[in-house]
Write a protein that holds these residues in place. Structure first.
Motif, PDB file in Angstrom:
ATOM      1  N   SER A 148       8.627  17.809  10.525  1.00  0.00           N
ATOM      2  CA  SER A 148       7.930  19.220  10.445  1.00  0.00           C
ATOM      3  C   SER A 148       8.178  19.792   8.772  1.00  0.00           C
ATOM      4  O   SER A 148       8.788  19.545   8.321  1.00  0.00           O
ATOM      5  N   GLY A 149       6.807  20.252   8.604  1.00  0.00           N
ATOM      6  CA  GLY A 149       6.577  21.136   7.437  1.00  0.00           C
ATOM      7  C   GLY A 149       6.880  20.423   6.118  1.00  0.00           C
ATOM      8  O   GLY A 149       7.882  21.192   5.349  1.00  0.00           O
ATOM      9  N   VAL A 150       6.550  19.368   5.695  1.00  0.00           N
ATOM     10  CA  VAL A 150       6.708  18.650   4.576  1.00  0.00           C
ATOM     11  C   VAL A 150       5.838  19.160   3.454  1.00  0.00           C
ATOM     12  O   VAL A 150       4.548  18.973   3.578  1.00  0.00           O
ATOM     13  N   PHE A 151       6.300  19.770   2.473  1.00  0.00           N
ATOM     14  CA  PHE A 151       5.591  19.900   1.046  1.00  0.00           C
ATOM     15  C   PHE A 151       6.154  18.924   0.042  1.00  0.00           C
ATOM     16  O   PHE A 151       7.477  18.934  -0.124  1.00  0.00           O
ATOM     17  N   MET A 152       5.262  18.440  -0.573  1.00  0.00           N
ATOM     18  CA  MET A 152       5.672  17.302  -1.571  1.00  0.00           C
ATOM     19  C   MET A 152       4.614  16.984  -2.444  1.00  0.00           C
ATOM     20  O   MET A 152       3.385  16.706  -2.172  1.00  0.00           O
ATOM     21  N   GLU A 153       4.958  16.760  -3.879  1.00  0.00           N
ATOM     22  CA  GLU A 153       3.790  16.333  -4.745  1.00  0.00           C
ATOM     23  C   GLU A 153       4.241  14.947  -5.521  1.00  0.00           C
ATOM     24  O   GLU A 153       5.332  15.127  -6.080  1.00  0.00           O
ATOM     25  N   ILE A 154       3.743  14.057  -5.148  1.00  0.00           N
ATOM     26  CA  ILE A 154       4.198  12.769  -5.644  1.00  0.00           C
ATOM     27  C   ILE A 154       3.361  12.487  -6.924  1.00  0.00           C
ATOM     28  O   ILE A 154       1.961  12.267  -6.916  1.00  0.00           O
ATOM     29  N   PRO A 155       4.008  12.107  -8.106  1.00  0.00           N
ATOM     30  CA  PRO A 155       3.359  12.195  -9.588  1.00  0.00           C
ATOM     31  C   PRO A 155       2.870  10.785  -9.495  1.00  0.00           C
ATOM     32  O   PRO A 155       3.200   9.785  -8.953  1.00  0.00           O
ATOM     33  N   ARG A 156       1.676  10.534 -10.353  1.00  0.00           N
ATOM     34  CA  ARG A 156       1.088   9.175 -10.492  1.00  0.00           C
ATOM     35  C   ARG A 156       1.869   8.541 -11.663  1.00  0.00           C
ATOM     36  O   ARG A 156       2.629   9.121 -12.281  1.00  0.00           O
ATOM     37  N   GLY A 157       1.982   7.314 -11.337  1.00  0.00           N
ATOM     38  CA  GLY A 157       2.557   6.313 -12.318  1.00  0.00           C
ATOM     39  C   GLY A 157       3.952   6.492 -12.193  1.00  0.00           C
ATOM     40  O   GLY A 157       4.950   5.960 -13.413  1.00  0.00           O
ATOM     41  N   LYS A 158       4.697   6.800 -11.466  1.00  0.00           N
ATOM     42  CA  LYS A 158       6.219   6.937 -11.047  1.00  0.00           C
ATOM     43  C   LYS A 158       6.344   6.182  -9.549  1.00  0.00           C
ATOM     44  O   LYS A 158       5.707   5.843  -8.862  1.00  0.00           O
TER      45      LYS A 158
END
Length: 266
Positions: free
Chosen positions: A28-38
């Protein structure tokens, strides 16, 4: 899939993502920003939804009957769940390696070449096979037996072969669902060392139960936990905290994270 240039170094963005199996909410309700090259790691107890979220990143959950997703998963500015998006193309650009090694019942060479051919590769296949096996740190162990079955390899070698197979179709992201859980410590070490090299060319997201592994390989870590839904005894997975790995393990902001990483988790 239309490739819209991203405005930042974010590779994948989850915007209020909730996932259900039939009538049962799983996440439920996942907010996430996955960075490039990591390398980004998902940790948490069994049943907290980390593998479910991982599979949502390349629409593998589409293959599970009754699985539905709300919210948005943005990849390079495009919503992966838009009706115009081809899930096959999503899985080409966002590859996946599973918990149990699953080589094709073919030669080592054909394990690499097969997917590339299906995806329309028209270049030098010998060069592609060698390059993919080198990137997966298994070329030296396989270069003299490319015509032998992939099943003839050890478990750790089979897993690296599967990683090479994923690399061969030239994805931008590689998802790994507990790739070392069935492997011995030496094989695990080889795959961890390989991840450090691969992140120079790919964005990697890994699910692991091994917190020491998360510390060793990841730049960022998301801690997932299960909680009761309001007015119900049903448990649902939630993202408790997402930050740089050093912060998660040394100075987490949430008490639940602190309890989990220090072994006090109930």
């Amino acid at each position: 899939m239309t490739n819209v240039p991203a405005a930042s170094n974010t590779c994948l963005s989850l915007e209020n993502v909730s996932i259900s199996y039939g009538s049962q909410a799983a996440v439920s309700g996942v907010f996430m920003e996955i960075p490039r090259g990591k390398v980004t790691a998902f940790i948490g107890p069994s049943g907290c939804g980390k593998s479910t979220v991982l599979r949502a990143l390349n629409r593998m959950n589409d293959l599970i009957e009754g699985c539905t997703l709300s919210g948005r998963v943005i990849f390079d500015g495009c919503d992966l769940y838009d009706r115009q998006v081809d899930p096959v193309e999503v899985r080409r650009r966002i590859g996946m390696v599973f918990q149990k090694p699953n080589p094709f019942p073919k030669s080592i060479y054909e394990n690499i070449a097969f997917g590339a051919r299906i995806n329309g590769f028209r270049g030098d296949m010998d060069e592609l096979v060698e390059r993919s096996l080198r990137k997966a740190a298994i070329w030296d162990e396989t270069k003299d037996k490319l015509k032998e079955s992939g099943y003839a390899l050890s478990g750790g070698q089979q897993q690296r072969l599967c990683i090479a197979r994923a690399i061969a179709i030239e994805p931008e992201v590689i998802l790994m669902d507990e790739p070392c859980s069935a492997l011995d410590p030496i094989s695990t070490l080889k795959i961890e060392e390989m991840m450090h090299e691969l992140k120079k060319s790919y964005t990697i997201v890994i699910v692991t139960h091994n917190m020491q592994q998360a510390v060793r390989v990841s730049d960022l870590t998301g801690f997932f936990n299960v909680s009761s839904q309001s007015g119900s005894d049903r448990k649902v997975g939630t993202l408790v905290e997402f930050a740089e790995t050093g912060q998660i393990f040394n100075a987490p902001k949430q008490q639940a994270t602190q309890d989990y990483v220090t072994g006090r988790f109930g």
